[in-house]
Design a protein around this motif. Structure first.
Motif, mmCIF file in Angstrom:
data_model
loop_
_atom_site.group_PDB
_atom_site.id
_atom_site.type_symbol
_atom_site.label_atom_id
_atom_site.label_comp_id
_atom_site.label_asym_id
_atom_site.label_seq_id
_atom_site.Cartn_x
_atom_site.Cartn_y
_atom_site.Cartn_z
ATOM 1 N N GLN A 1 -10.833 131.478 -96.711
ATOM 2 C CA GLN A 1 -11.851 131.139 -95.704
ATOM 3 C C GLN A 1 -11.812 129.637 -95.417
ATOM 4 O O GLN A 1 -11.900 129.204 -94.271
ATOM 5 C CB GLN A 1 -13.236 131.538 -96.218
ATOM 6 N N LYS A 2 -11.640 128.848 -96.465
ATOM 7 C CA LYS A 2 -11.598 127.393 -96.289
ATOM 8 C C LYS A 2 -10.398 126.993 -95.431
ATOM 9 O O LYS A 2 -10.478 126.098 -94.599
ATOM 10 C CB LYS A 2 -11.552 126.706 -97.659
ATOM 11 N N ALA A 3 -9.270 127.700 -95.654
ATOM 12 C CA ALA A 3 -8.077 127.414 -94.839
ATOM 13 C C ALA A 3 -8.399 127.655 -93.369
ATOM 14 O O ALA A 3 -8.008 126.886 -92.493
ATOM 15 C CB ALA A 3 -6.921 128.298 -95.288
ATOM 16 N N GLU A 4 -9.125 128.722 -93.102
ATOM 17 C CA GLU A 4 -9.467 129.039 -91.700
ATOM 18 C C GLU A 4 -10.396 127.965 -91.127
ATOM 19 O O GLU A 4 -10.253 127.541 -89.990
ATOM 20 C CB GLU A 4 -10.099 130.430 -91.634
ATOM 21 N N HIS A 5 -11.355 127.507 -91.946
ATOM 22 C CA HIS A 5 -12.275 126.471 -91.463
ATOM 23 C C HIS A 5 -11.524 125.178 -91.151
ATOM 24 O O HIS A 5 -11.703 124.595 -90.095
ATOM 25 C CB HIS A 5 -13.325 126.148 -92.530
ATOM 26 N N THR A 6 -10.683 124.752 -92.113
ATOM 27 C CA THR A 6 -10.143 123.403 -91.978
ATOM 28 C C THR A 6 -8.812 123.351 -91.235
ATOM 29 O O THR A 6 -8.518 122.369 -90.591
ATOM 30 C CB THR A 6 -9.986 122.721 -93.355
ATOM 31 N N PHE A 7 -8.020 124.414 -91.323
ATOM 32 C CA PHE A 7 -6.711 124.358 -90.653
ATOM 33 C C PHE A 7 -6.684 125.114 -89.332
ATOM 34 O O PHE A 7 -5.825 124.874 -88.495
ATOM 35 C CB PHE A 7 -5.597 124.850 -91.579
ATOM 36 N N ALA A 8 -7.599 126.066 -89.147
ATOM 37 C CA ALA A 8 -7.617 126.780 -87.867
ATOM 38 C C ALA A 8 -8.843 126.373 -87.049
ATOM 39 O O ALA A 8 -8.941 126.699 -85.872
ATOM 40 C CB ALA A 8 -7.614 128.286 -88.107
ATOM 41 N N GLY A 9 -9.774 125.677 -87.676
ATOM 42 C CA GLY A 9 -10.938 125.178 -86.934
ATOM 43 C C GLY A 9 -11.934 126.253 -86.550
ATOM 44 O O GLY A 9 -12.710 126.082 -85.621
ATOM 45 N N VAL A 10 -11.906 127.399 -87.253
ATOM 46 C CA VAL A 10 -12.864 128.473 -86.931
ATOM 47 C C VAL A 10 -13.906 128.548 -88.064
ATOM 48 O O VAL A 10 -13.541 128.792 -89.216
ATOM 49 C CB VAL A 10 -12.138 129.835 -86.798
ATOM 50 N N PRO A 11 -15.192 128.338 -87.740
ATOM 51 C CA PRO A 11 -16.211 128.320 -88.795
ATOM 52 C C PRO A 11 -16.649 129.731 -89.192
ATOM 53 O O PRO A 11 -17.834 130.078 -89.125
ATOM 54 C CB PRO A 11 -17.362 127.554 -88.133
ATOM 55 N N CYS A 12 -15.676 130.561 -89.611
ATOM 56 C CA CYS A 12 -15.969 131.980 -89.861
ATOM 57 C C CYS A 12 -16.806 132.174 -91.127
ATOM 58 O O CYS A 12 -16.919 131.278 -91.956
ATOM 59 C CB CYS A 12 -14.648 132.742 -90.015
ATOM 60 N N GLY A 13 -17.383 133.369 -91.258
ATOM 61 C CA GLY A 13 -18.087 133.750 -92.482
ATOM 62 C C GLY A 13 -17.077 134.240 -93.517
ATOM 63 O O GLY A 13 -15.876 133.930 -93.419
ATOM 64 N N ILE A 14 -17.557 135.064 -94.480
ATOM 65 C CA ILE A 14 -16.650 135.450 -95.565
ATOM 66 C C ILE A 14 -16.140 136.888 -95.475
ATOM 67 O O ILE A 14 -15.353 137.330 -96.295
ATOM 68 C CB ILE A 14 -17.308 135.254 -96.955
ATOM 69 N N MET A 15 -16.617 137.619 -94.442
ATOM 70 C CA MET A 15 -16.306 139.053 -94.417
ATOM 71 C C MET A 15 -14.802 139.357 -94.383
ATOM 72 O O MET A 15 -14.316 140.219 -95.124
ATOM 73 C CB MET A 15 -16.969 139.704 -93.201
ATOM 74 N N ASP A 16 -14.078 138.679 -93.505
ATOM 75 C CA ASP A 16 -12.692 139.087 -93.245
ATOM 76 C C ASP A 16 -11.800 138.865 -94.464
ATOM 77 O O ASP A 16 -11.020 139.741 -94.855
ATOM 78 C CB ASP A 16 -12.130 138.307 -92.048
ATOM 79 N N GLN A 17 -11.925 137.690 -95.070
ATOM 80 C CA GLN A 17 -11.074 137.371 -96.216
ATOM 81 C C GLN A 17 -11.461 138.213 -97.432
ATOM 82 O O GLN A 17 -10.590 138.645 -98.190
ATOM 83 C CB GLN A 17 -11.175 135.872 -96.545
ATOM 84 N N PHE A 18 -12.768 138.471 -97.611
ATOM 85 C CA PHE A 18 -13.180 139.335 -98.728
ATOM 86 C C PHE A 18 -12.612 140.736 -98.532
ATOM 87 O O PHE A 18 -12.137 141.370 -99.471
ATOM 88 C CB PHE A 18 -14.717 139.387 -98.844
ATOM 89 N N SER A 19 -12.674 141.241 -97.303
ATOM 90 C CA SER A 19 -12.177 142.604 -97.045
ATOM 91 C C SER A 19 -10.695 142.698 -97.360
ATOM 92 O O SER A 19 -10.242 143.638 -98.014
ATOM 93 C CB SER A 19 -12.352 142.991 -95.574
ATOM 94 N N SER A 20 -9.927 141.723 -96.854
ATOM 95 C CA SER A 20 -8.482 141.800 -97.026
ATOM 96 C C SER A 20 -8.113 141.660 -98.508
ATOM 97 O O SER A 20 -7.156 142.278 -98.979
ATOM 98 C CB SER A 20 -7.800 140.714 -96.194
ATOM 99 N N ALA A 21 -8.892 140.867 -99.246
ATOM 100 C CA ALA A 21 -8.565 140.648 -100.659
ATOM 101 C C ALA A 21 -9.020 141.800 -101.548
ATOM 102 O O ALA A 21 -8.326 142.169 -102.487
ATOM 103 C CB ALA A 21 -9.186 139.336 -101.139
ATOM 104 N N MET A 22 -10.205 142.376 -101.298
ATOM 105 C CA MET A 22 -10.760 143.249 -102.343
ATOM 106 C C MET A 22 -11.074 144.680 -101.963
ATOM 107 O O MET A 22 -11.585 145.436 -102.794
ATOM 108 C CB MET A 22 -11.969 142.586 -102.996
ATOM 109 N N CYS A 23 -10.757 145.091 -100.732
ATOM 110 C CA CYS A 23 -11.041 146.485 -100.376
ATOM 111 C C CYS A 23 -10.136 147.437 -101.162
ATOM 112 O O CYS A 23 -9.105 147.045 -101.689
ATOM 113 C CB CYS A 23 -10.830 146.696 -98.883
#
Ligand code: GLA
Length: 408
Positions: free
Chosen positions: A174-196
């Protein structure tokens, strides 16, 4: 950490891509893969724009993956990796030491951002060559970016022999997305991909980051995704604006997150709130309630209520949160008109909005007819060809390297 079932449909789907990536690595870089990893896209059944408000979400991983096959680089430029993306048809150099900066190419930024996060943890990443191969539709609201980030983190774990907890891995991505892609996303997408996990939905409390895997095993209910194949501009700016409207509302209500406020509290503060912030907060607070109610109904097998909650979620996203668009509304209206008699339990837009996909729950027998009717009527109404497909709750990130013990 569960044992990987290689015969499960999601593993088979990932393994097909893995075979292709190995071949591409051989062809493009003339080397055999030592590491192969996969991370899926996701679809959210309900709980939209609630994650950055500390609320609940109820996503699942889909059987579409981003796979990376990689090998050590033999004549390494010591501080870089070479990465080829089959989707873009281009190769790029990734820095493995400081300074690591955000560049102009978006797919490279996701990879570089995750590498930067791992190096920040003190990992030393030896030079490597890699091929990235994916069948998660790009920019379709199914989290192709989270799939790439989580696949990259899983690869770096394999290469460096380190491992992160699933929560830390998702947060690093999520931090990579915030700082390198500039998108202030929440945690849903990365949590889903990692732990579903396969056959499970992820009921995630985004405030405590605690989660529960809710069984989704009724063979008579299928998940169908319809990609509107439209993507309206302004998405990034609108997303950030919604976040700040929510923060403004939480500030006026005197709570850390909108999750901590009730509809009654919101109503009693109406006079003190900007009218736009009021309706945004009404969406978030009611959506959190709907998500909890949907998880309960799902456990009880009360599909009718789940469906009603999905339609109510869509209406709230359309009217109060204003993140839908004509194409998504049309897809939901067609689904609703086919209705329970035609086997449709519920339907709503999913993901950030302004285009992308809808998610529908459909009785298994009715799926072929639903797909063809939805496609026909949407095409007729918009002159756009949608992409409609059934999917199933799938396994999150996996290490598919030959010597790997199992799930990443
Ligand atoms: C995007 C973001 C998520 C979430 C959804 C909306 O997918 O990346 O964090 O906020 O939008 O629910």
């Amino acid at each position: 950490m569960s044992q990987l079932d290689h015969r499960s449909p999601s593993c088979i789907a990932a393994n097909v891509l893995a075979g292709q990536s190995r071949e591409m690595l051989q062809r493009h870089f003339n080397c055999s893969a030592r590491w192969v990893v996969a991370a899926p896209g996701r679809v959210n059944l309900i709980g939209e724009h609630t994650d950055y408000n500390g609320g609940f979400v109820l996503p699942m991983a889909i059987d579409r993956y981003t796979v990376i096959a990689a090998a050590p680089a033999e004549f390494p430029p010591a501080d870089s990796a070479e990465v080829f993306s089959t989707e873009v048809g281009a190769c790029s150099r990734i820095r493995l030491n400081e300074p690591m900066e955000r560049g102009n190419v978006s797919w490279v930024n996701y990879v570089q951002g995750v590498v930067a996060g791992c190096v920040r943890q003190g990992w030393s990443v030896p030079p490597f060559r890699a091929v990235i191969h994916s069948n998660v539709p790009l920019g379709g609201g199914l989290s192709s970016s989270a799939a790439l980030e989580v696949a990259t983190a899983t690869l770096l774990e394999a290469i460096s022999g380190k491992s992160l907890s699933l929560v830390d891995k998702a947060l690093l991505c999520q931090k990579a997305e915030h700082t390198f892609a500039g998108v202030p996303c929440g945690i849903m997408d990365q949590f889903s991909s990692a732990m579903c996990e396969a056959h499970r939905l992820l009921l995630l409390d985004c405030r405590s980051q605690e989660f529960e895997l809710v069984p989704f095993t009724d063979p008579d209910v299928q998940v169908v995704i319809a990609n509107s194949n439209v993507k309206h501009e302004l998405t990034g700016g609108e997303y950030a604006r919604r976040r700040s409207e929510c923060e403004q509302a939480a500030g006026v209500l005197g709570v850390p997150f909108l999750r901590d406020a009730s509809l009654a509290q919101l109503e009693s503060a109406r006079d003190r709130l900007d009218p736009v912030a009021f309706v945004r907060a009404r969406h978030v607070i009611s959506e959190i309630d709907r998500t909890v109610a949907a998880a309960q109904s799902l456990r009880a097998g009360d599909w009718k209520t789940v469906g009603e909650l999905m339609y109510a979620s869509h209406a709230s996203l359309r009217d109060d949160y204003e993140v839908s668009c004509a194409e998504l509304d049309l897809l939901v209206e067609i689904a609703r008109s086919i209705g329970l008699d035609g086997g449709v339990i519920g339907s709503r837009m999913t993901g950030g909005g302004f285009g992308g996909c809808t998610v529908s729950l459909v009785r298994a027998q009715a799926v072929p007819h639903f797909i063809s009717e939805l496609t026909r009527q949407y095409r007729q109404g918009t002159s756009i060809e949608p992409t409609v497909f059934a999917t199933q709750p799938s396994q999150g990130a996996m290490n598919l390297s030959d010597h790997a013990p199992g799930v990443a």
